[in-house]
Design a protein around this motif. Structure first.
Motif, PDB file in Angstrom:
ATOM      1  N   LEU A   6       9.226  -9.549  -7.787  1.00  0.00           N
ATOM      2  CA  LEU A   6       9.063  -8.335  -6.985  1.00  0.00           C
ATOM      3  C   LEU A   6       8.318  -7.257  -7.773  1.00  0.00           C
ATOM      4  O   LEU A   6       7.377  -6.641  -7.264  1.00  0.00           O
ATOM      5  N   ASP A   7       8.745  -7.042  -9.018  1.00  0.00           N
ATOM      6  CA  ASP A   7       8.108  -6.022  -9.860  1.00  0.00           C
ATOM      7  C   ASP A   7       6.639  -6.352 -10.135  1.00  0.00           C
ATOM      8  O   ASP A   7       5.777  -5.473 -10.086  1.00  0.00           O
ATOM      9  N   GLY A   8       6.362  -7.618 -10.434  1.00  0.00           N
ATOM     10  CA  GLY A   8       4.980  -8.044 -10.686  1.00  0.00           C
ATOM     11  C   GLY A   8       4.105  -7.886  -9.459  1.00  0.00           C
ATOM     12  O   GLY A   8       2.973  -7.397  -9.546  1.00  0.00           O
ATOM     13  N   ASN A   9       4.633  -8.283  -8.303  1.00  0.00           N
ATOM     14  CA  ASN A   9       3.859  -8.153  -7.070  1.00  0.00           C
ATOM     15  C   ASN A   9       3.615  -6.684  -6.712  1.00  0.00           C
ATOM     16  O   ASN A   9       2.551  -6.336  -6.203  1.00  0.00           O
ATOM     17  N   LYS A  10       4.604  -5.809  -6.982  1.00  0.00           N
ATOM     18  CA  LYS A  10       4.409  -4.374  -6.751  1.00  0.00           C
ATOM     19  C   LYS A  10       3.287  -3.846  -7.648  1.00  0.00           C
ATOM     20  O   LYS A  10       2.422  -3.097  -7.203  1.00  0.00           O
ATOM     21  N   LEU A  11       3.317  -4.244  -8.899  1.00  0.00           N
ATOM     22  CA  LEU A  11       2.295  -3.816  -9.855  1.00  0.00           C
ATOM     23  C   LEU A  11       0.900  -4.245  -9.394  1.00  0.00           C
ATOM     24  O   LEU A  11      -0.057  -3.457  -9.437  1.00  0.00           O
ATOM     25  N   ILE A  12       0.795  -5.482  -8.934  1.00  0.00           N
ATOM     26  CA  ILE A  12      -0.491  -6.003  -8.461  1.00  0.00           C
ATOM     27  C   ILE A  12      -0.944  -5.241  -7.212  1.00  0.00           C
ATOM     28  O   ILE A  12      -2.109  -4.846  -7.109  1.00  0.00           O
ATOM     29  N   ALA A  13      -0.035  -5.026  -6.269  1.00  0.00           N
ATOM     30  CA  ALA A  13      -0.387  -4.315  -5.031  1.00  0.00           C
ATOM     31  C   ALA A  13      -0.940  -2.925  -5.351  1.00  0.00           C
ATOM     32  O   ALA A  13      -1.960  -2.505  -4.792  1.00  0.00           O
ATOM     33  N   GLU A  14      -0.287  -2.225  -6.266  1.00  0.00           N
ATOM     34  CA  GLU A  14      -0.741  -0.883  -6.642  1.00  0.00           C
ATOM     35  C   GLU A  14      -2.095  -0.943  -7.355  1.00  0.00           C
ATOM     36  O   GLU A  14      -2.957  -0.091  -7.133  1.00  0.00           O
ATOM     37  N   PHE A  15      -2.292  -1.962  -8.191  1.00  0.00           N
ATOM     38  CA  PHE A  15      -3.575  -2.154  -8.866  1.00  0.00           C
ATOM     39  C   PHE A  15      -4.692  -2.367  -7.841  1.00  0.00           C
ATOM     40  O   PHE A  15      -5.819  -1.918  -8.030  1.00  0.00           O
ATOM     41  N   MET A  16      -4.347  -3.021  -6.730  1.00  0.00           N
ATOM     42  CA  MET A  16      -5.322  -3.304  -5.676  1.00  0.00           C
ATOM     43  C   MET A  16      -5.504  -2.118  -4.725  1.00  0.00           C
ATOM     44  O   MET A  16      -6.222  -2.225  -3.737  1.00  0.00           O
ATOM     45  N   GLY A  17      -4.846  -1.004  -5.021  1.00  0.00           N
ATOM     46  CA  GLY A  17      -5.064   0.200  -4.238  1.00  0.00           C
ATOM     47  C   GLY A  17      -4.064   0.451  -3.127  1.00  0.00           C
ATOM     48  O   GLY A  17      -4.224   1.382  -2.335  1.00  0.00           O
ATOM     49  N   ALA A  18      -3.026  -0.374  -3.026  1.00  0.00           N
ATOM     50  CA  ALA A  18      -2.021  -0.191  -1.978  1.00  0.00           C
ATOM     51  C   ALA A  18      -1.121   0.999  -2.312  1.00  0.00           C
ATOM     52  O   ALA A  18      -0.882   1.291  -3.484  1.00  0.00           O
ATOM     53  N   LYS A  35     -10.704  -2.667   4.193  1.00  0.00           N
ATOM     54  CA  LYS A  35     -11.540  -3.678   3.530  1.00  0.00           C
ATOM     55  C   LYS A  35     -10.813  -4.408   2.399  1.00  0.00           C
ATOM     56  O   LYS A  35     -11.432  -4.943   1.499  1.00  0.00           O
ATOM     57  N   SER A  36      -9.481  -4.418   2.443  1.00  0.00           N
ATOM     58  CA  SER A  36      -8.736  -5.177   1.434  1.00  0.00           C
ATOM     59  C   SER A  36      -8.937  -6.661   1.681  1.00  0.00           C
ATOM     60  O   SER A  36      -8.821  -7.112   2.823  1.00  0.00           O
ATOM     61  N   PRO A  37      -9.230  -7.420   0.632  1.00  0.00           N
ATOM     62  CA  PRO A  37      -9.447  -8.856   0.810  1.00  0.00           C
ATOM     63  C   PRO A  37      -8.199  -9.528   1.363  1.00  0.00           C
ATOM     64  O   PRO A  37      -7.088  -9.282   0.919  1.00  0.00           O
ATOM     65  N   GLY A  38      -8.406 -10.372   2.365  1.00  0.00           N
ATOM     66  CA  GLY A  38      -7.310 -11.172   2.903  1.00  0.00           C
ATOM     67  C   GLY A  38      -6.462 -10.493   3.957  1.00  0.00           C
ATOM     68  O   GLY A  38      -5.532 -11.091   4.469  1.00  0.00           O
ATOM     69  N   PHE A  39      -6.773  -9.246   4.294  1.00  0.00           N
ATOM     70  CA  PHE A  39      -5.977  -8.538   5.289  1.00  0.00           C
ATOM     71  C   PHE A  39      -6.827  -8.195   6.499  1.00  0.00           C
ATOM     72  O   PHE A  39      -7.849  -7.527   6.370  1.00  0.00           O
ATOM     73  N   PRO A  40      -6.380  -8.596   7.699  1.00  0.00           N
ATOM     74  CA  PRO A  40      -7.102  -8.152   8.891  1.00  0.00           C
ATOM     75  C   PRO A  40      -6.911  -6.644   9.060  1.00  0.00           C
ATOM     76  O   PRO A  40      -5.904  -6.090   8.624  1.00  0.00           O
ATOM     77  N   ASP A  41      -7.873  -5.983   9.667  1.00  0.00           N
ATOM     78  CA  ASP A  41      -7.803  -4.530   9.825  1.00  0.00           C
ATOM     79  C   ASP A  41      -6.547  -4.067  10.546  1.00  0.00           C
ATOM     80  O   ASP A  41      -6.038  -2.993  10.291  1.00  0.00           O
ATOM     81  N   ILE A  60      -4.102 -14.071  -4.901  1.00  0.00           N
ATOM     82  CA  ILE A  60      -4.302 -13.743  -6.323  1.00  0.00           C
ATOM     83  C   ILE A  60      -5.786 -13.725  -6.722  1.00  0.00           C
ATOM     84  O   ILE A  60      -6.186 -12.963  -7.595  1.00  0.00           O
ATOM     85  N   MET A  61      -6.623 -14.549  -6.082  1.00  0.00           N
ATOM     86  CA  MET A  61      -8.019 -14.621  -6.509  1.00  0.00           C
ATOM     87  C   MET A  61      -8.795 -13.318  -6.308  1.00  0.00           C
ATOM     88  O   MET A  61      -9.594 -12.957  -7.183  1.00  0.00           O
ATOM     89  N   PRO A  62      -8.583 -12.558  -5.230  1.00  0.00           N
ATOM     90  CA  PRO A  62      -9.263 -11.249  -5.161  1.00  0.00           C
ATOM     91  C   PRO A  62      -8.854 -10.320  -6.313  1.00  0.00           C
ATOM     92  O   PRO A  62      -9.664  -9.504  -6.771  1.00  0.00           O
ATOM     93  N   VAL A  63      -7.637 -10.472  -6.809  1.00  0.00           N
ATOM     94  CA  VAL A  63      -7.174  -9.671  -7.951  1.00  0.00           C
ATOM     95  C   VAL A  63      -7.920 -10.115  -9.207  1.00  0.00           C
ATOM     96  O   VAL A  63      -8.407  -9.285  -9.981  1.00  0.00           O
TER      97      VAL A  63
END
Length: 134
Positions: A6-18, A35-41, A60-63
């Motif tokens: 959970l902590d790692g995924n939160k860190l990644i999400a924030e790194f990706m601008g969430a 325009k986040s990779p992998g997410f429909p608008d 993970i690959m867009p990261v």
């Protein structure tokens, strides 16, 4: 789900601008930018438990690509040219420099996730230190 994931995924999400937000139904989760990779608008809001960075190559690959662009733009490779300039295996080698876990017999997916999380922690710490000591 383990707290480490959970902590790692939160860190990644924030790194990706969430951003951590509350939606219209009073649910808390991450709202990803346009325009986040992998997410429909129409579906950019994700609750923490539904983040799949630890189980999905599509997540993970867009990261990894974002990290690669960050690393290699500083080495003279700009834009989409980073793969041609250094190659994806070099990106993974760079990521693994930041892996402090004993990876042992775990999957490539887990190894990549751990390396990404460790890289983001290192990058975040480096950014804080740069801010404190310009």
């Amino acid at each position: 789900m383990k707290q480490e994931i959970l902590d790692g995924n939160k860190l990644i999400a924030e790194f990706m601008g969430a951003e951590w937000k509350q939606d219209d139904y009073n649910e808390w989760g991450y709202l990803f930018p346009d325009k986040s990779p992998g997410f429909p608008d129409w579906n950019k809001f994700r609750q923490i438990e539904s983040l799949k960075y630890h189980t999905s190559w599509d997540w993970i690959m867009p990261v990894v690509e974002m990290i690669a662009e960050n690393i290699y733009s500083k080495k003279g490779c700009i834009g989409d040219n980073w793969v041609n300039c250094f190659g994806l295996s070099d990106v993974f080698k760079e990521l693994q420099k930041h892996t402090h876990h004993s990876v042992g017999f775990i999957s490539d997916m887990e190894t990549t996730w751990i390396a990404v999380v460790e890289f983001i922690k290192w990058h975040k710490e480096k950014s804080i230190l740069t801010t404190l000591n310009p």
